[in-house]
Design an enzyme around this catalytic site. Structure first.
Site, mmCIF file in Angstrom:
data_model
loop_
_atom_site.group_PDB
_atom_site.id
_atom_site.type_symbol
_atom_site.label_atom_id
_atom_site.label_comp_id
_atom_site.label_asym_id
_atom_site.label_seq_id
_atom_site.Cartn_x
_atom_site.Cartn_y
_atom_site.Cartn_z
ATOM 1 N N CYS A 111 78.692 35.288 -70.946
ATOM 2 C CA CYS A 111 77.973 34.970 -69.707
ATOM 3 C C CYS A 111 76.495 34.662 -69.934
ATOM 4 O O CYS A 111 75.868 33.981 -69.128
ATOM 5 C CB CYS A 111 78.127 36.117 -68.714
ATOM 6 S SG CYS A 111 79.800 36.245 -68.020
ATOM 7 N N PHE B 62 75.276 32.034 -62.774
ATOM 8 C CA PHE B 62 74.263 32.615 -61.893
ATOM 9 C C PHE B 62 72.967 31.814 -62.085
ATOM 10 O O PHE B 62 72.677 31.356 -63.200
ATOM 11 C CB PHE B 62 74.059 34.087 -62.255
ATOM 12 C CG PHE B 62 73.188 34.847 -61.296
ATOM 13 C CD1 PHE B 62 73.694 35.272 -60.077
ATOM 14 C CD2 PHE B 62 71.869 35.133 -61.606
ATOM 15 C CE1 PHE B 62 72.894 35.967 -59.186
ATOM 16 C CE2 PHE B 62 71.058 35.825 -60.724
ATOM 17 C CZ PHE B 62 71.572 36.245 -59.500
ATOM 18 N N THR C 287 69.930 32.189 -62.712
ATOM 19 C CA THR C 287 68.963 32.475 -63.786
ATOM 20 C C THR C 287 69.531 32.289 -65.185
ATOM 21 O O THR C 287 68.808 32.440 -66.175
ATOM 22 C CB THR C 287 68.437 33.916 -63.664
ATOM 23 O OG1 THR C 287 69.540 34.831 -63.742
ATOM 24 C CG2 THR C 287 67.696 34.115 -62.347
ATOM 25 N N LYS C 288 70.826 31.968 -65.297
ATOM 26 C CA LYS C 288 71.411 31.742 -66.616
ATOM 27 C C LYS C 288 70.893 30.432 -67.206
ATOM 28 O O LYS C 288 70.368 29.574 -66.506
ATOM 29 C CB LYS C 288 72.938 31.717 -66.516
ATOM 30 C CG LYS C 288 73.572 33.053 -66.121
ATOM 31 C CD LYS C 288 73.330 34.109 -67.168
ATOM 32 C CE LYS C 288 74.219 35.337 -66.981
ATOM 33 N NZ LYS C 288 73.920 36.141 -65.798
ATOM 34 N N ASN C 289 71.086 30.243 -68.505
ATOM 35 C CA ASN C 289 70.648 29.004 -69.164
ATOM 36 C C ASN C 289 71.246 27.773 -68.491
ATOM 37 O O ASN C 289 70.601 26.736 -68.395
ATOM 38 C CB ASN C 289 71.029 29.018 -70.641
ATOM 39 C CG ASN C 289 70.278 30.070 -71.433
ATOM 40 O OD1 ASN C 289 69.977 31.145 -70.928
ATOM 41 N ND2 ASN C 289 69.963 29.771 -72.688
#
Length: 396
Positions: free
Chosen positions: A159, A183, A185-187
């Site tokens: 994740c 989500f 804020t993920k890469n």
């Protein structure tokens, strides 16, 4: 100067025209559930990772839950995972009725320690969930060796690691199944929640695909027939619209979930997927500058193994004076984050499992020292230099 831990507005601005166009296209199409954008994104994601099957779902947690369910893991089973990770890694195990069994991590990489796994295996153990924490792949050769020896599934919690590599292979291709989170804020993040399950195992993919939509319809029948060794023609609903009416969704074959990736999120992710390698490279460039600049300071920089490609979802520093450093950086306008302040074996929800302080010393040590500073690809040179100067003044 005020610098957020991640600047989603800056990312949006960099792709504003294209993101607005695809959003309007989806809205005007009135096809919001499943459809072309979802199927195309799944195909593009499979091509990027290098797997046969990608099954999009509502979020990363659902991805883990559905993957475990597809593996047949449930009541009375045990699944081994790291104690130094986000709660969902263990919560998903509990959600299917199984018991999480925690293992300590290595101090240098923060990843699960393969040398500590085998001693935790019992006749109830069914799987191992290695977490590629903060964007660095776990030691998958050793983990897979243990899993093969004991006939266990391996489910990668990727994740935080989209685009990462291990000995030349993409994260997500290293176990029986893998899960990703989108989500914001993920890469690789969408404009809400989203997740993905990937696998090269046709049976597991068929079951997971059915489970994400109530175990119903054409996919539900396929999974049911596969699980029960039934040979029959599968019903199809030609031209059905999943947003308005699909007659086959009222025929149910498995107890599943309602966990679909919205067409809007899929369209947004299709735009961003084309940027992910560039963004990850930019993160590594910032990290190289940080690592060089922080040499000799009273702070420990993260370690990246030479045989992996780290994607730095988070840039994690360590300090014995963490609280004072965080306060100092806050006063300078630099946002920070503590990942993770309480290891999972000490969370109150798992008090019934009988773990106590001192059981996993590395994770507990790290929980009192680690913190993240901004590392996102939209950082300007001015911001990077300001962060460096501020950390230097705080960690002399």
């Amino acid at each position: 100067m005020n610098i957020p831990l991640i600047d989603l507005k800056a990312q949006y601005k960099s792709l504003e025209k294209e993101l607005n166009e695809v959003t309007i296209d989806v809205l005007s199409s009135a096809n919001y559930i499943m459809g072309k954008n979802v199927s195309e994104f799944e195909k593009e994601f499979s091509d990027y990772i290098g797997v046969e099957h990608s099954i999009s779902v509502g979020n990363g947690t659902d991805a883990l839950v559905i993957a475990l369910k597809a593996m047949g893991i449930g009541e009375g089973d045990e699944v081994i995972t790291s104690t130094f990770t986000f709660f969902a890694s263990a919560e998903s195990i509990s959600a299917v009725g199984a018991t999480p069994v925690f293992v300590d991590v290595k101090k240098d990489t923060f990843n699960i320690d393969p040398d500590k796994i085998e001693e935790k295996i019992t006749d109830k153990t069914k799987a191992i969930i290695p977490v590629h924490i903060f964007g660095q792949c776990a030691d998958m050769d050793e983990i897979n060796k243990i899993a093969k020896k004991h006939n266990l599934y391996v489910l990668e919690d990727a994740c935080q690691a989209i685009g990462g590599e291990y000995k030349g292979r993409k994260v997500g291709t290293l176990g029986d199944m893998a899960c990703f989170s989108f989500f914001p804020t993920k890469n690789l993040g969408c404009a809400g929640d989203g997740g993905m399950i990937v696998t090269n195992n046709h049976k597991l993919a068929t079951i997971a695909t059915a489970l994400r939509t109530h175990g119903s319809g054409e996919n539900g029948q396929k999974a049911y027939n596969l699980l029960n060794d039934i040979q029959e023609e599968v019903k199809k609903a030609e031209g059905a619209n999943d947003t308005v009416y699909n007659p086959l969704k009222y025929y149910n074959y498995l107890i599943g979930f309602n966990s679909r990736l919205d067409a809007m999120q899929a369209a947004i992710l299709r735009v961003k997927l084309k940027e992910i390698d560039k963004w990850n490279n930019k993160r590594r460039e910032v990290v190289d500058i940080y690592n060089e600049s922080f040499k000799g300071l009273n702070v420990q920089t993260p370690i990246a193994r030479e045989d992996i490609k780290h994607v730095y979802h988070m840039y994690i520093l360590q300090s014995e004076e963490r609280e004072s450093v965080l306060e100092d950086l806050k006063e300078k306008g630099i946002a920070t984050g503590v990942y993770y302040p309480v290891p999972l074996h000490l969370q109150k929800v798992y008090k019934n499992l009988g773990y106590k302080e001192g059981d996993f010393p590395n994770a507990e040590y790290l929980s009192h020292r680690t913190f993240a500073i901004p590392v996102y690809p939209e950082l300007t040179s001015e911001q990077v230099n300001y962060i460096i100067d501020s950390v230097k003044n705080s960690c002399k």
